[in-house]
Design a protein around this motif. Structure first.
Motif, PDB file in Angstrom:
ATOM      1  N   UNK B   3       0.863  -1.187   0.000  1.00  0.00           N
ATOM      2  CA  UNK B   3       0.000   0.000   0.000  1.00  0.00           C
ATOM      3  C   UNK B   3       0.902   1.240   0.000  1.00  0.00           C
ATOM      4  N   UNK B   4       0.705   2.050  -1.007  1.00  0.00           N
ATOM      5  CA  UNK B   4       1.636   3.173  -1.219  1.00  0.00           C
ATOM      6  C   UNK B   4       0.885   4.498  -1.292  1.00  0.00           C
ATOM      7  N   UNK B   5       1.436   5.523  -0.632  1.00  0.00           N
ATOM      8  CA  UNK B   5       0.920   6.889  -0.740  1.00  0.00           C
ATOM      9  C   UNK B   5       1.902   7.702  -1.575  1.00  0.00           C
ATOM     10  N   UNK B   6       1.394   8.367  -2.589  1.00  0.00           N
ATOM     11  CA  UNK B   6       2.236   9.208  -3.431  1.00  0.00           C
ATOM     12  C   UNK B   6       2.052  10.660  -2.996  1.00  0.00           C
ATOM     13  N   UNK B  25       0.852  -2.827  -7.237  1.00  0.00           N
ATOM     14  CA  UNK B  25       0.692  -2.254  -5.906  1.00  0.00           C
ATOM     15  C   UNK B  25      -0.608  -1.472  -5.801  1.00  0.00           C
ATOM     16  N   UNK B  26      -1.010  -1.239  -4.559  1.00  0.00           N
ATOM     17  CA  UNK B  26      -2.218  -0.444  -4.337  1.00  0.00           C
ATOM     18  C   UNK B  26      -1.787   0.985  -3.968  1.00  0.00           C
ATOM     19  N   UNK B  47      -6.809   5.744  -7.009  1.00  0.00           N
ATOM     20  CA  UNK B  47      -6.546   6.144  -5.621  1.00  0.00           C
ATOM     21  C   UNK B  47      -7.469   7.284  -5.216  1.00  0.00           C
ATOM     22  N   UNK B  48      -7.508   7.594  -3.928  1.00  0.00           N
ATOM     23  CA  UNK B  48      -8.200   8.827  -3.545  1.00  0.00           C
ATOM     24  C   UNK B  48      -7.191   9.974  -3.581  1.00  0.00           C
ATOM     25  N   UNK B  61       2.285   1.158   3.635  1.00  0.00           N
ATOM     26  CA  UNK B  61       3.640   0.589   3.724  1.00  0.00           C
ATOM     27  C   UNK B  61       4.708   1.611   3.341  1.00  0.00           C
ATOM     28  N   UNK B  62       4.371   2.456   2.356  1.00  0.00           N
ATOM     29  CA  UNK B  62       5.386   3.381   1.819  1.00  0.00           C
ATOM     30  C   UNK B  62       4.771   4.734   1.492  1.00  0.00           C
ATOM     31  N   UNK B  63       5.492   5.778   1.888  1.00  0.00           N
ATOM     32  CA  UNK B  63       5.140   7.156   1.551  1.00  0.00           C
ATOM     33  C   UNK B  63       6.242   7.709   0.666  1.00  0.00           C
ATOM     34  N   UNK B  64       5.905   7.927  -0.598  1.00  0.00           N
ATOM     35  CA  UNK B  64       6.911   8.375  -1.558  1.00  0.00           C
ATOM     36  C   UNK B  64       6.800   9.889  -1.747  1.00  0.00           C
TER      37      UNK B  64
END
Lengths: 252, 252
Positions: B3-6, B25-26, B47-48, B61-64
């Motif tokens: 689960x990744x946040x961009x 990935x989500x 994504x939202x 899991x990850x904040x890019x």
């Protein structure tokens, strides 16, 4: 179909000989001081080879002087022929050939290496000649090779050559500097290959100023300072960095 | 599947979001100060979108952080999350993210433009992190995108970034100078496109020093003088010409 003599056996001579032969012309002779090179090229284009200027047939339609710039005058003076004589240089004065009745310039704006295949169709050919008839003659031959044939004058041709120095010679030197910087830190040049290719691709569809990115273009002084610090042990590359950065900033 | 946040919606954010989404990935959220951009990118990766840092899910899991270099610190400080936080900058200190438990750098060495498709597989990803586990975590994710994943330290990453400035920013500026020189003489930039592409192609298979050509490399002073004369009206380009020529000559 024209009868053509190729004078020279280097990178430009090779690509032009192959192109002219491939588009149906008869290459009657390949001359080179280096007999082995002359023979190798002559074999590929079904021509005879010579290392003696006096053995060159005198009645061909076109004599293409694809030799080093500083040899053009001398070779031209030693040449007594009836056809059109043209050199392939971007910078050499057309009058280096003025002893001949009809003379001109047949300049392909590209960087050639014998072992790298090149699609001549896309390459600009810049044509200049002693008289209108010779301009037309050279344009017709260039058009057999390329879709991009331009009639120019000396000023335009030399300017195009100068621009090509920035786009090729200097650019390649920057690649060299980048490679040295990586090597000093045990990093592989391979890392830069994709970005180098993409940089060239970007300007195929956009003007360079439209795709300029980086710290200098953004006025990002913190990054510029960090880069200069990394270059502290290398005054020559630092000077290049400073001048190119200044030039980008002044352009904004 | 992670689960990744961009965080960001610019060129880098866009390409990485699409790549990570495309490899299964989500993407749970796209943040940008520019709501419209956030929404446009979020839509593409299912994504939202949000323009409010407080609305970002805290358990991904990850904040890019693919934002401008000078915004990384500030955004990082405003972020209270549990997952790995990584920025995508070539030059920014990894410690800009040190408030987080696990943090790192996820730097793709390429020049990105939203509208230009890029094959991420060929792009070097330079990975650095706060601890070995995070290095492994980021390397695994990068390996989903690319075949060229490198673990680096800060010095190596910043050096690679500096080398890329020479290979991309400065090179593109030389293309710009070349275009200006042509334009001042009413010549089309199209003339240079084949040689620019060939110059980039040559160093895909050779070291730049092996394919360096031109008047400076030959020590051909007559040609250098002719070029400088053409640049007489343009002191800035003349200085660039002189310094680059000197640099090539000194290299020999």
């Amino acid at each position: 179909m024209k009868e053509i003599v190729i004078i020279g056996s280097g990178n430009v001579a090779t690509h032009l000989a192959l192109g002219l032969f491939g588009s149906g012309n008869k290459i009657v002779c390949v001359y080179s001081r280096n007999e082995k090179n002359a023979e190798a090229l002559a074999k590929e284009v079904n021509a005879k080879a010579t290392k003696n200027l006096q053995e060159i047939p005198t009645a061909a339609d076109l004599y293409l002087l694809a030799v080093k710039d500083d040899a053009i005058s001398e070779v031209s003076e030693s040449l007594s022929v009836q056809g059109v004589v043209a050199h392939t240089s971007g910078i050499t004065d057309i009058n280096a050939l003025k002893k001949h009745k009809c003379f001109g310039v047949f300049y392909p704006l590209q960087t050639f290496r014998k072992e790298v295949e090149i699609d001549l169709k896309q390459i600009p050919f810049l044509i200049e000649a002693s008289d209108n008839e010779t301009v037309q003659f050279l344009k017709n031959i260039a058009s057999q090779l390329s879709e991009h044939v331009f009639e120019t004058n000396t000023q335009s041709r030399q300017t195009a050559h100068l621009a090509a120095v920035f786009a090729n010679n200097f650019t390649n030197h920057l690649f060299d500097v980048a490679q040295q910087i990586l090597q000093q830190n045990n990093l592989p040049f391979d890392m830069l290959k994709p970005i180098i290719l993409q940089t060239a691709m970007n300007v195929q569809t956009h003007l360079p100023q439209e795709v300029q990115t980086g710290a200098a273009a953004r006025g990002d002084e913190k990054t510029i300072e960090a880069h200069l610090k990394l270059l502290n042990g290398n005054p020559q590359y630092k000077r290049l960095y400073e001048l190119l950065t200044k030039s980008i900033i002044e352009k904004k």
